[in-house]
Design a protein around this motif. Structure first.
Motif, PDB file in Angstrom:
ATOM      1  N   ALA A  95       1.664  -4.168  12.741  1.00 20.52           N
ATOM      2  CA  ALA A  95       1.975  -2.849  13.305  1.00 20.52           C
ATOM      3  C   ALA A  95       1.185  -1.762  12.588  1.00 20.52           C
ATOM      4  CB  ALA A  95       3.471  -2.580  13.206  1.00 20.52           C
ATOM      5  N   ALA A  96       1.046  -1.888  11.257  1.00 21.35           N
ATOM      6  CA  ALA A  96       0.305  -0.879  10.491  1.00 21.35           C
ATOM      7  C   ALA A  96      -1.171  -0.889  10.882  1.00 21.35           C
ATOM      8  CB  ALA A  96       0.464  -1.141   8.991  1.00 21.35           C
ATOM      9  N   VAL A  97      -1.736  -2.088  11.004  1.00 22.76           N
ATOM     10  CA  VAL A  97      -3.155  -2.194  11.369  1.00 22.76           C
ATOM     11  C   VAL A  97      -3.358  -1.649  12.791  1.00 22.76           C
ATOM     12  CG1 VAL A  97      -5.045  -3.802  11.835  1.00 22.76           C
ATOM     13  CG2 VAL A  97      -3.631  -4.103   9.792  1.00 22.76           C
ATOM     14  N   ASP A  98      -2.453  -2.004  13.703  1.00 23.83           N
ATOM     15  CA  ASP A  98      -2.576  -1.512  15.081  1.00 23.83           C
ATOM     16  C   ASP A  98      -2.611   0.012  15.127  1.00 23.83           C
ATOM     17  OD1 ASP A  98      -2.655  -4.000  16.125  1.00 23.83           O
ATOM     18  OD2 ASP A  98      -0.599  -4.006  16.942  1.00 23.83           O
ATOM     19  N   LEU A  99      -1.682   0.616  14.407  1.00 25.80           N
ATOM     20  CA  LEU A  99      -1.627   2.085  14.410  1.00 25.80           C
ATOM     21  C   LEU A  99      -2.905   2.665  13.808  1.00 25.80           C
ATOM     22  CD1 LEU A  99      -0.034   4.660  15.012  1.00 25.80           C
ATOM     23  CD2 LEU A  99       1.034   4.450  12.752  1.00 25.80           C
ATOM     24  N   ALA A 100      -3.376   2.031  12.731  1.00 24.20           N
ATOM     25  CA  ALA A 100      -4.615   2.504  12.095  1.00 24.20           C
ATOM     26  C   ALA A 100      -5.780   2.437  13.074  1.00 24.20           C
ATOM     27  CB  ALA A 100      -4.906   1.676  10.841  1.00 24.20           C
ATOM     28  N   VAL A 101      -5.872   1.345  13.798  1.00 22.64           N
ATOM     29  CA  VAL A 101      -6.976   1.174  14.754  1.00 22.64           C
ATOM     30  C   VAL A 101      -6.884   2.225  15.863  1.00 22.64           C
ATOM     31  CG1 VAL A 101      -7.933  -0.385  16.510  1.00 22.64           C
ATOM     32  CG2 VAL A 101      -7.318  -1.264  14.245  1.00 22.64           C
ATOM     33  N   GLN A 102      -5.677   2.440  16.359  1.00 21.47           N
ATOM     34  CA  GLN A 102      -5.523   3.421  17.438  1.00 21.47           C
ATOM     35  C   GLN A 102      -5.892   4.837  16.967  1.00 21.47           C
ATOM     36  OE1 GLN A 102      -1.479   3.123  18.754  1.00 21.47           O
ATOM     37  NE2 GLN A 102      -1.699   0.981  19.349  1.00 21.47           N
ATOM     38  N   LEU A 103      -5.452   5.174  15.761  1.00 22.60           N
ATOM     39  CA  LEU A 103      -5.772   6.503  15.227  1.00 22.60           C
ATOM     40  C   LEU A 103      -7.269   6.632  15.008  1.00 22.60           C
ATOM     41  CD1 LEU A 103      -2.820   6.977  12.728  1.00 22.60           C
ATOM     42  CD2 LEU A 103      -3.366   8.477  14.664  1.00 22.60           C
ATOM     43  N   ASP A 104      -7.846   5.578  14.465  1.00 19.24           N
ATOM     44  CA  ASP A 104      -9.285   5.576  14.217  1.00 19.24           C
ATOM     45  C   ASP A 104     -10.040   5.805  15.526  1.00 19.24           C
ATOM     46  OD1 ASP A 104     -11.482   4.994  12.264  1.00 19.24           O
ATOM     47  OD2 ASP A 104     -11.913   3.448  13.773  1.00 19.24           O
ATOM     48  N   GLU A 105      -9.588   5.131  16.577  1.00 21.18           N
ATOM     49  CA  GLU A 105     -10.250   5.297  17.880  1.00 21.18           C
ATOM     50  C   GLU A 105     -10.059   6.704  18.427  1.00 21.18           C
ATOM     51  OE1 GLU A 105      -8.672   1.990  20.055  1.00 21.18           O
ATOM     52  OE2 GLU A 105     -10.218   0.620  19.290  1.00 21.18           O
ATOM     53  N   ALA A 106      -8.965   7.344  18.026  1.00 19.72           N
ATOM     54  CA  ALA A 106      -8.715   8.718  18.479  1.00 19.72           C
ATOM     55  C   ALA A 106      -9.444   9.729  17.590  1.00 19.72           C
ATOM     56  CB  ALA A 106      -7.219   8.996  18.485  1.00 19.72           C
ATOM     57  N   GLY A 107     -10.259   9.235  16.655  1.00 22.35           N
ATOM     58  CA  GLY A 107     -11.068  10.140  15.837  1.00 22.35           C
ATOM     59  C   GLY A 107     -10.361  10.653  14.595  1.00 22.35           C
ATOM     60  N   VAL A 108      -9.267  10.007  14.220  1.00 24.99           N
ATOM     61  CA  VAL A 108      -8.538  10.430  13.022  1.00 24.99           C
ATOM     62  C   VAL A 108      -8.920   9.494  11.871  1.00 24.99           C
ATOM     63  CG1 VAL A 108      -6.228  10.632  12.015  1.00 24.99           C
ATOM     64  CG2 VAL A 108      -6.629  11.333  14.386  1.00 24.99           C
ATOM     65  N   SER A 109      -9.209  10.068  10.695  1.00 18.92           N
ATOM     66  CA  SER A 109      -9.587   9.191   9.583  1.00 18.92           C
ATOM     67  C   SER A 109      -8.323   8.687   8.884  1.00 18.92           C
ATOM     68  CB  SER A 109     -10.506   9.923   8.611  1.00 18.92           C
ATOM     69  OG  SER A 109      -9.861  11.065   8.108  1.00 18.92           O
ATOM     70  N   VAL A 110      -8.303   7.383   8.631  1.00 15.80           N
ATOM     71  CA  VAL A 110      -7.084   6.725   8.145  1.00 15.80           C
ATOM     72  C   VAL A 110      -7.361   5.960   6.858  1.00 15.80           C
ATOM     73  CG1 VAL A 110      -5.285   5.041   8.692  1.00 15.80           C
ATOM     74  CG2 VAL A 110      -6.291   6.421  10.522  1.00 15.80           C
ATOM     75  N   LEU A 111      -6.446   6.092   5.922  1.00 12.94           N
ATOM     76  CA  LEU A 111      -6.448   5.247   4.736  1.00 12.94           C
ATOM     77  C   LEU A 111      -5.267   4.289   4.910  1.00 12.94           C
ATOM     78  CD1 LEU A 111      -7.544   4.649   1.898  1.00 12.94           C
ATOM     79  CD2 LEU A 111      -5.996   6.409   1.030  1.00 12.94           C
ATOM     80  N   LEU A 112      -5.549   2.993   4.956  1.00  8.54           N
ATOM     81  CA  LEU A 112      -4.496   2.000   5.214  1.00  8.54           C
ATOM     82  C   LEU A 112      -4.192   1.245   3.930  1.00  8.54           C
ATOM     83  CD1 LEU A 112      -2.743   0.219   7.125  1.00  8.54           C
ATOM     84  CD2 LEU A 112      -4.799  -1.174   7.521  1.00  8.54           C
ATOM     85  N   ASP A 113      -2.936   1.305   3.525  1.00 10.56           N
ATOM     86  CA  ASP A 113      -2.557   0.573   2.309  1.00 10.56           C
ATOM     87  C   ASP A 113      -1.920  -0.755   2.707  1.00 10.56           C
ATOM     88  OD1 ASP A 113      -1.924  -0.325  -0.141  1.00 10.56           O
ATOM     89  OD2 ASP A 113      -0.903   1.513  -0.816  1.00 10.56           O
ATOM     90  N   GLU A 114      -2.736  -1.807   2.698  1.00 12.51           N
ATOM     91  CA  GLU A 114      -2.258  -3.141   3.073  1.00 12.51           C
ATOM     92  C   GLU A 114      -2.297  -4.054   1.854  1.00 12.51           C
ATOM     93  OE1 GLU A 114      -5.108  -2.620   2.276  1.00 12.51           O
ATOM     94  OE2 GLU A 114      -6.625  -3.901   3.169  1.00 12.51           O
ATOM     95  N   ARG A 115      -2.262  -3.454   0.642  1.00 11.88           N
ATOM     96  CA  ARG A 115      -2.320  -4.268  -0.580  1.00 11.88           C
ATOM     97  C   ARG A 115      -1.044  -5.092  -0.742  1.00 11.88           C
ATOM     98  NH1 ARG A 115      -3.035   0.171  -5.048  1.00 11.88           N
ATOM     99  NH2 ARG A 115      -1.495   1.101  -3.649  1.00 11.88           N
ATOM    100  N   ALA A 116      -1.180  -6.171  -1.487  1.00  2.18           N
ATOM    101  CA  ALA A 116      -0.015  -7.002  -1.784  1.00  2.18           C
ATOM    102  C   ALA A 116       0.678  -6.475  -3.034  1.00  2.18           C
ATOM    103  CB  ALA A 116      -0.454  -8.452  -1.976  1.00  2.18           C
ATOM    104  N   VAL A 117       1.158  -5.233  -2.931  1.00  4.55           N
ATOM    105  CA  VAL A 117       1.926  -4.658  -4.057  1.00  4.55           C
ATOM    106  C   VAL A 117       3.242  -4.134  -3.487  1.00  4.55           C
ATOM    107  CG1 VAL A 117      -0.126  -4.016  -5.379  1.00  4.55           C
ATOM    108  CG2 VAL A 117       0.876  -2.358  -3.794  1.00  4.55           C
ATOM    109  N   SER A 118       4.158  -3.776  -4.354  1.00  5.41           N
ATOM    110  CA  SER A 118       5.494  -3.385  -3.890  1.00  5.41           C
ATOM    111  C   SER A 118       5.437  -2.058  -3.132  1.00  5.41           C
ATOM    112  CB  SER A 118       6.427  -3.240  -5.077  1.00  5.41           C
ATOM    113  OG  SER A 118       6.119  -2.031  -5.746  1.00  5.41           O
ATOM    114  N   PRO A 119       6.376  -1.836  -2.203  1.00  3.93           N
ATOM    115  CA  PRO A 119       6.439  -0.552  -1.494  1.00  3.93           C
ATOM    116  C   PRO A 119       6.518   0.618  -2.466  1.00  3.93           C
ATOM    117  CG  PRO A 119       7.889  -2.139  -0.436  1.00  3.93           C
ATOM    118  CD  PRO A 119       7.365  -2.799  -1.693  1.00  3.93           C
ATOM    119  N   GLY A 120       7.223   0.441  -3.588  1.00  2.00           N
ATOM    120  CA  GLY A 120       7.357   1.533  -4.560  1.00  2.00           C
ATOM    121  C   GLY A 120       6.006   1.995  -5.080  1.00  2.00           C
ATOM    122  N   VAL A 121       5.136   1.040  -5.382  1.00  2.28           N
ATOM    123  CA  VAL A 121       3.796   1.385  -5.873  1.00  2.28           C
ATOM    124  C   VAL A 121       3.032   2.139  -4.782  1.00  2.28           C
ATOM    125  CG1 VAL A 121       1.563   0.398  -6.533  1.00  2.28           C
ATOM    126  CG2 VAL A 121       3.667  -0.508  -7.539  1.00  2.28           C
TER     127      VAL A 121
END
Ligand code: ATP
Ligand code: MG
Length: 597
Positions: A513-539
């Motif tokens: 879902a996160a990647v999908d949203l990132a791709v859609q925003l990117d296609e709409a011309g919005v620059s996105v930083l996607l945090d898909e690291r394997a670290v805890s939500p708190g970090v």
């Protein structure tokens, strides 16, 4: 985020004095390479380029044309204008293998003047405005606060060329308007203040100061719109007074009174005035400084100010530039026994009742230059040092008993002082100089021979303006004005990315879902930083707050109920949004619609 070249730090850097410096380093935007010299990391460099883009757009909009000079410059043009020596230790100097001398450009007036001289010859070619966005070098005495005062920094500098004063006024006004647009877009609170024109000469001069409690510049404002850097404040002198009825000067024993306070106390105890008690403002305080001239020679200078005012070293330095003042130290006093520390005054008396002889001033026995505050006009009466330890002179009259070499604006300006233009009491505040515009006039064109033929075929000297914006300083100043206790907090136009999406969970559904949203925003011309690291939500939460993108989207636990969370970094406002509406919601936030339902 798993690929981005960034490391956020838990600890503050040891040398960080101000929040912007602390957060830019901790968020991995910049790294220190040497004192006052910084490396831009990917996130920081994106912000820098955003500032450059805004400045470029507004400069292009007034018809200024971009050029790019070298930073490594030959010494000769700077020798011709005297700045090779005037800049003193501020200049980075070097030489090539053949021994020829070079400098790293601190600002480029000489080079622009010569370039236009090289190519233009007629009034028909003017007006002209050129600019560049260039790395500048100044070996600042006190590099501080990270990017705020660097030794290598990025500046936009532009120069206007006109045939006459009227043209210059127009070019100046165009730049002023462009600067207002630039600083409005950069989004900080700023004031436009009268400024000193400094080492470069010239006339009209204004600075754009970002309001900041820890700023290095102090400025004053009146309720009716007067605003000036304290360096540029010109106080209004009183009318001279008649001294016909003034009593003769008399020297009195005033033991142990090396300070104004001790002197006033003793005067009130032993020599009370009939009308009112003695006050600090009745005394004339004479402060000695050691001045270093451009050629390296050193000499003392004494400045007289009313005893209730301190000398403002920054105001003083601005008036004396390029010479440099320093407080007189103990060794200086030993080398100058004619100056009785704590009891210095402009007159000396052979015995009681004897005529005064000048003790300060270029014509006096000491030959020490003596300048006074504008308040010390002819006819004013003072209590001041008699040039002997433990003795002061009373009723010493300016113009009768002593004559200063000149006046100087170096006394502190205080809250409540009257504005010079009569617009009411002044208030003081601090700021960071972000931009400086001034009418240089013909100084550089004259020295370097920039002349063109006018309508009558006569050679006339071109008149110039010079205009600077601190680009790298702006990155720090915006960070300073917007950061909070959690980290950076960028305005949208400067943010490295519009949106920071956090995939806050290990489920594949969350990542998808996160990647999908990132791709859609990117296609709409919005620059996105996607945090898909394997670290805890708190970090991820903590990092998103430190990094400071304006909109944060959390795709996490709520996904099982079909919602994601949209956060506004600045206000902290959080909204749960159905996944299918997330795109529209974020686009609305990015494009400035306020409806985060
Ligand atoms: P300051 O009084 O802060 O030393 P200045 O008056 O010497 O600055 P200018 O020569 O007017 O600076 O330069 C134009 C702009 O460049 C300034 O308004 C400021 O924004 C920026 N600037 C000047 N010096 C530095 C520096 N050491 N580091 C970062 N930016 C600087
Ligand atoms: Mg300046």
């Amino acid at each position: 985020m798993s690929e981005l070249f960034v490391r956020t730090l838990r600890e503050d850097p040891a040398d960080a004095e101000v929040p912007s410096h602390r957060w830019l380093v901790r968020a991995g935007y910049i790294r220190r390479a040497a004192p006052g010299i910084y490396t831009w990391l990917p996130l920081g460099y994106r912000v820098l380029r955003n500032v450059e883009r805004i400045v470029r757009e507004e400069m292009n909009a007034i018809g200024a044309q971009e050029v790019h000079f070298p930073a490594l410059l030959p010494k000769e043009p700077y020798e011709a204008t005297g700045r090779w020596t005037e800049y003193g230790e501020l200049l980075f100097r070097l030489h090539d293998r053949k021994g020829a001398e070079y400098l790293l450009g601190p600002t480029h007036e000489e080079m622009f003047t010569l370039l236009v001289k090289d190519l233009y010859s007629s009034y028909k070619d003017l007006p002209l405005s050129l600019y560049q966005i260039q790395t500048k070098y100044r070996d600042e005495a006190r590099p501080r606060a990270g990017l705020l005062r660097g030794r290598e920094f990025v500046m936009k500098d532009s120069y206007s060329f006109d045939i006459d004063d009227e043209g210059l006024a127009k070019s100046y006004a165009a730049h002023r308007d462009a600067y207002i647009k630039i600083f409005d877009r950069l989004g900080f609170e700023y004031v436009i203040v009268h400024a000193m024109s400094g080492a470069m000469g010239g006339s009209a001069s204004e600075e754009f100061l970002a309001l900041a409690e820890n700023g290095e510049d102090t400025f004053v404002r009146s309720p009716a719109g007067y605003a000036a850097n304290v360096e540029a404040v010109r106080t209004t002198p009183p009318e001279p007074l008649s001294y016909e009825d003034a009593p003769a000067a008399h020297v009195e024993d005033t033991p142990d009174t090396p300070t104004i306070e001790t002197l006033v106390n003793l005067a009130n105890a032993r020599f009370p005035r009939t009308d009112q008690p003695w006050q600090a403002s009745d005394t004339l305080k004479n402060v000695v400084l050691m001045i270093t001239e451009v050629d390296g020679s050193r000499h003392p200078l004494v400045i007289g100010v009313p005893g209730d005012r301190e000398l403002d070293l920054k105001r003083l330095a601005a008036q004396l530039e390029p010479a440099v003042p320093e407080p007189f130290n103990d060794a200086d006093f030993i080398a100058h026994p004619e100056l009785a520390k704590g009891y210095i005054g402009p007159a000396r008396f052979a015995g009681s009742g004897a005529q005064a002889t000048a003790a300060l001033g270029e014509e006096s026995i000491t030959k020490i230059r003596y300048l006074v505050d504008p308040q010390i006009v002819s006819g004013t009466r003072w209590v001041t040092g008699a040039n002997e330890p433990g003795r002061h002179v009373f009723d010493l009259v300016c113009g009768r008993d002593f004559t200063p070499d000149g006046i100087i604006e170096a006394a502190e300006i205080r809250e409540g002082d009257p504005a010079p233009d009569g617009t009411g009491p002044l208030t003081l505040a601090r700021g960071i100089e972000m931009g400086h515009i001034f009418q240089l006039g013909r100084k550089y064109a004259e020295v370097l021979g920039l002349k063109v033929l006018d309508q009558n075929g006569k050679l006339v000297t071109v008149t110039m303006g010079s205009y600077g914006v601190g680009i790298s300083r702006a990155v720090a100043a915006v960070a300073e004005g917007t950061c909070d206790e959690k980290g950076l907090c960028w305005p949208r136009e400067l943010a490295p990315f519009d949106v920071h999406i956090l995939a806050a969970g290990k489920d594949q559904a969350v990542i998808t879902a996160a990647v999908d949203l990132a791709v859609q925003l990117d296609e709409a011309g919005v620059s996105v930083l996607l945090d898909e690291r394997a670290v805890s939500p708190g970090v991820k939460f903590a990092d998103s707050e430190i990094l400071g993108m304006p909109t944060i989207v959390v795709v996490g636990r709520g996904l099982s109920n079909g919602v994601v969370e949209v956060r506004d970094r600045k206000s902290g406002e959080q909204t749960e949004v159905p996944v299918e509406e997330a795109l529209g919601e974020v686009l609305a936030a990015v494009h400035g619609q306020t409806t985060l339902v």
